[in-house]
Design a protein around this motif. Structure first.
Motif, PDB file in Angstrom:
ATOM      1  N   UNK A 199      40.366  48.880  39.861  1.00  0.00           N
ATOM      2  CA  UNK A 199      39.099  48.252  39.864  1.00  0.00           C
ATOM      3  C   UNK A 199      38.405  48.382  41.171  1.00  0.00           C
ATOM      4  N   UNK A 200      37.311  48.618  41.611  1.00  0.00           N
ATOM      5  CA  UNK A 200      36.931  48.374  42.953  1.00  0.00           C
ATOM      6  C   UNK A 200      36.783  47.003  43.136  1.00  0.00           C
ATOM      7  N   UNK A 201      37.186  46.592  44.356  1.00  0.00           N
ATOM      8  CA  UNK A 201      37.170  45.118  44.540  1.00  0.00           C
ATOM      9  C   UNK A 201      36.542  44.876  45.915  1.00  0.00           C
ATOM     10  N   UNK A 202      36.264  45.864  46.629  1.00  0.00           N
ATOM     11  CA  UNK A 202      35.484  45.889  47.872  1.00  0.00           C
ATOM     12  C   UNK A 202      33.810  46.228  48.019  1.00  0.00           C
ATOM     13  N   UNK A 203      32.987  45.116  48.455  1.00  0.00           N
ATOM     14  CA  UNK A 203      31.691  45.411  48.145  1.00  0.00           C
ATOM     15  C   UNK A 203      30.774  45.032  49.638  1.00  0.00           C
ATOM     16  N   UNK A 204      31.149  45.925  50.255  1.00  0.00           N
ATOM     17  CA  UNK A 204      30.449  45.566  51.912  1.00  0.00           C
ATOM     18  C   UNK A 204      28.823  45.281  51.581  1.00  0.00           C
ATOM     19  N   UNK A 205      28.213  46.024  50.576  1.00  0.00           N
ATOM     20  CA  UNK A 205      26.798  45.717  50.698  1.00  0.00           C
ATOM     21  C   UNK A 205      26.482  44.861  49.601  1.00  0.00           C
ATOM     22  N   UNK A 206      27.164  43.975  48.745  1.00  0.00           N
ATOM     23  CA  UNK A 206      27.166  43.186  47.907  1.00  0.00           C
ATOM     24  C   UNK A 206      27.508  43.651  46.549  1.00  0.00           C
ATOM     25  N   UNK A 229      35.699  42.652  52.356  1.00  0.00           N
ATOM     26  CA  UNK A 229      34.885  42.077  51.545  1.00  0.00           C
ATOM     27  C   UNK A 229      35.448  41.977  49.895  1.00  0.00           C
ATOM     28  N   UNK A 230      36.529  41.372  49.760  1.00  0.00           N
ATOM     29  CA  UNK A 230      37.534  41.469  48.627  1.00  0.00           C
ATOM     30  C   UNK A 230      36.955  40.354  47.747  1.00  0.00           C
ATOM     31  N   UNK A 231      36.631  40.758  46.498  1.00  0.00           N
ATOM     32  CA  UNK A 231      36.219  39.758  45.411  1.00  0.00           C
ATOM     33  C   UNK A 231      37.333  38.938  45.142  1.00  0.00           C
ATOM     34  N   UNK A 232      37.309  37.837  44.669  1.00  0.00           N
ATOM     35  CA  UNK A 232      38.586  37.206  44.045  1.00  0.00           C
ATOM     36  C   UNK A 232      38.994  37.805  42.844  1.00  0.00           C
ATOM     37  N   UNK A 233      40.418  37.705  42.813  1.00  0.00           N
ATOM     38  CA  UNK A 233      40.756  38.389  41.516  1.00  0.00           C
ATOM     39  C   UNK A 233      40.585  37.985  40.120  1.00  0.00           C
ATOM     40  N   UNK A 234      40.901  36.494  40.073  1.00  0.00           N
ATOM     41  CA  UNK A 234      40.618  36.099  38.810  1.00  0.00           C
ATOM     42  C   UNK A 234      39.232  36.018  38.181  1.00  0.00           C
ATOM     43  N   UNK A 235      38.381  35.891  39.091  1.00  0.00           N
ATOM     44  CA  UNK A 235      36.992  35.830  38.766  1.00  0.00           C
ATOM     45  C   UNK A 235      36.490  37.264  38.460  1.00  0.00           C
ATOM     46  N   UNK A 236      36.879  38.402  39.103  1.00  0.00           N
ATOM     47  CA  UNK A 236      36.673  39.644  38.833  1.00  0.00           C
ATOM     48  C   UNK A 236      37.298  39.948  37.633  1.00  0.00           C
ATOM     49  N   UNK A 237      38.485  39.775  37.124  1.00  0.00           N
ATOM     50  CA  UNK A 237      39.155  39.903  35.621  1.00  0.00           C
ATOM     51  C   UNK A 237      38.429  39.542  34.818  1.00  0.00           C
ATOM     52  N   UNK A 238      38.007  38.177  34.892  1.00  0.00           N
ATOM     53  CA  UNK A 238      37.228  37.374  33.936  1.00  0.00           C
ATOM     54  C   UNK A 238      35.957  38.410  33.642  1.00  0.00           C
ATOM     55  N   UNK A 239      35.103  38.898  34.738  1.00  0.00           N
ATOM     56  CA  UNK A 239      34.086  39.775  34.447  1.00  0.00           C
ATOM     57  C   UNK A 239      34.330  40.928  33.654  1.00  0.00           C
ATOM     58  N   UNK A 240      35.450  41.632  34.190  1.00  0.00           N
ATOM     59  CA  UNK A 240      36.363  43.003  33.373  1.00  0.00           C
ATOM     60  C   UNK A 240      36.361  42.576  32.197  1.00  0.00           C
ATOM     61  N   UNK A 258      42.888  52.809  56.706  1.00  0.00           N
ATOM     62  CA  UNK A 258      42.461  52.249  58.187  1.00  0.00           C
ATOM     63  C   UNK A 258      41.645  50.928  57.919  1.00  0.00           C
ATOM     64  N   UNK A 259      40.571  50.894  57.013  1.00  0.00           N
ATOM     65  CA  UNK A 259      39.783  49.875  56.559  1.00  0.00           C
ATOM     66  C   UNK A 259      40.656  48.606  55.912  1.00  0.00           C
ATOM     67  N   UNK A 260      41.418  49.142  55.155  1.00  0.00           N
ATOM     68  CA  UNK A 260      42.218  48.223  54.393  1.00  0.00           C
ATOM     69  C   UNK A 260      43.288  47.737  54.892  1.00  0.00           C
ATOM     70  N   UNK A 261      43.933  48.196  56.127  1.00  0.00           N
ATOM     71  CA  UNK A 261      45.161  47.718  56.555  1.00  0.00           C
ATOM     72  C   UNK A 261      45.065  47.306  58.249  1.00  0.00           C
ATOM     73  N   UNK A 262      43.841  47.711  58.773  1.00  0.00           N
ATOM     74  CA  UNK A 262      43.955  47.607  60.062  1.00  0.00           C
ATOM     75  C   UNK A 262      44.054  45.983  60.523  1.00  0.00           C
TER      76      UNK A 262
END
Length: 307
Positions: free
Chosen positions: A7-14, A46-57, A243-247
Motif C-alpha cells: 500500500x502506498x505510504x509516502x505522501x510528499x504532497x499530503x 513522509x511516511x503515514x502511521x501503519x496502524x492508522x493507515x491499516x484502519x483506513x484500509x 535512494x529516497x527510501x534508504x539515504x
C-alpha cells in the motif's frame, strides 16, 4: 504462490483519500491476496502511521487481507500495541497480519528510552505479553520489563488466538527465532534473492529442529519492483526510489539497487519465479513509483505468467 501488494505510504504532497480508496478497491478487484504497509516512526520520508493507515484500509475494503511489515516492537509498549492491533483486527473483520522485527542498530532507540542492549529481551518479552493480552481473560505477567496483576483487555482480536505473527530479520539468529516463536517469516526487501534463499534454508532446518512442519509455515518476501518496457528506465526508477527510501539510513540507491526486481514484464516474471523457487509462497510486490500503474501491469502481465 500468493501475490500481495504494498500500500502506498509516502505522501510528499499530503494524503490523497480519493487515490487511496481507488488503489485499495482496485487491489481487491485484482484479487491480490493481501495489501501491506510498513512502519517508519523516524525518517526523512513522509511516511503515514501503519496502524492508522491499516484502519483506513479496513474501512475501504471487504475481503483482502491487510498487513504491516515490519513493526519494530521493542520501541512500542506491548500493552498499547496489543490494544491497537486487536482494534485493527476487529475493524477489518479478522483480516490482519502482523509483521514484527528487532530493528537495525541504526534505529534511534534512545528516542524511545530503550537501551539497545536489551532489544532482544524486550522483543521476546513484549511478544509474550501481547499474546497474553490477546488470549487471557485475567492477565498475570511478571516479566523483566513489564508486570501486570489481574489485568484485563477487551475486546480480544477477532482472529483466534490472535493475528498471525510474521517475523522479519536477516541474521541466522533472527531466522531461528522466527522458527521458534513466529507463525510465518517475511524476507526483507533489502535482501537479494540469493540472501533470501540462504535464510529459507536456515529457517527450514530450524523448523524441523523445533518439531514444526516446514510445509505449513508461510514464507514471504518483500520485493521492490519496477516493470518497464525499457529496462534502463526501470533501473533508474528503482535506483531513485531506493535512494529516497534508504539515504536516511546511509545507503545510496545505486548501491542497493541489486535487491530489486526490474525490467520488462518477461524479465520481472523470471526474477520473481526465482524468488518463489527460493521458498516464497507470498510475494509482497512493492512498487517504488507510479503505484497504480505498476499494480495494473503486475496484475496483467506478470502474475498470470507466474501461475
Amino acid at each position: 504462490m500468493r501475490p500481495a501488494i504494498s500500500i502506498p505510504v509516502h505522501f510528499p504532497d499530503g494524503f490523497d483519500p480519493v487515490a487511496m480508496r481507488r488503489f485499495l478497491a482496485r487491489a481487491e478487484e485484482l484479487d491480490f491476496h493481501s495489501a501491506w504497509v510498513g512502519e517508519q516512526v523516524l525518517g526523512s520520508m513522509p511516511h503515514l502511521g501503519s496502524a492508522e493507515l491499516l484502519s483506513y484500509a479496513a474501512a475501504c475494503t471487504e475481503r483482502i487481507r491487510l498487513g504491516v511489515a515490519m513493526l519494530v516492537t521493542s520501541v512500542h509498549t506491548p500493552v498499547h500495541l496489543a490494544k491497537t492491533l486487536s482494534t485493527v483486527d476487529q475493524l477489518s473483520g479478522g483480516r490482519l497480519d502482523v509483521g514484527v522485527a528487532l530493528g537495525v542498530r541504526a534505529t534511534m532507540f534512545s528516542a524511545f528510552q530503550v537501551d539497545p542492549a536489551t532489544r532482544v529481551s524486550r522483543f521476546t518479552e513484549g511478544l509474550r505479553l501481547m499474546r497474553a493480552c490477546w488470549t487471557e481473560s485475567k492477565i498475570d505477567f511478571d516479566g523483566r520489563f513489564w508486570q501486570l496483576s489481574g489485568a484485563q483487555m477487551e475486546p480480544k482480536p477477532l482472529q483466534k488466538p490472535g493475528p498471525p505473527i510474521w517475523f522479519g530479520g536477516s541474521s541466522p539468529a533472527a531466522v531461528r527465532r522466527a522458527a521458534r516463536l513466529g507463525d510465518a517469516f517475511m524476507g526483507a526487501g533489502s535482501q537479494t534473492s540469493e540472501q533470501f534463499a540462504t535464510q529459507v534454508r536456515v529457517l527450514r532446518e530450524a523448523l524441523v529442529e523445533e518439531g514444526r512442519d516446514p510445509h505449513t509455515f508461510p514464507i514471504g518476501k518483500r520485493i521492490y519492483v519496477a516493470v518497464d518496457d525499457n529496462p534502463e528506465h526501470a533501473r533508474a526508477a528503482v535506483s531513485a526510489g531506493l535512494d529516497r527510501m534508504y539515504r536516511y539510513w546511509g545507503l545510496v540507491g545505486d548501491t542497493i539497487a541489486p535487491v530489486a526486481v526490474y525490467g520488462t514484464a518477461e524479465q520481472v516474471t523470471e526474477k520473481l519465479r526465482e524468488v518463489a523457487d527460493a521458498g516464497a509462497d507470498l510475494l509482497l510486490l512493492n512498487p517504488l513509483d507510479d503505484d497504480e500503474v505498476q499494480m495494473e501491469r503486475l496484475a496483467a502481465e506478470v502474475i498470470p505468467a507466474l501461475a
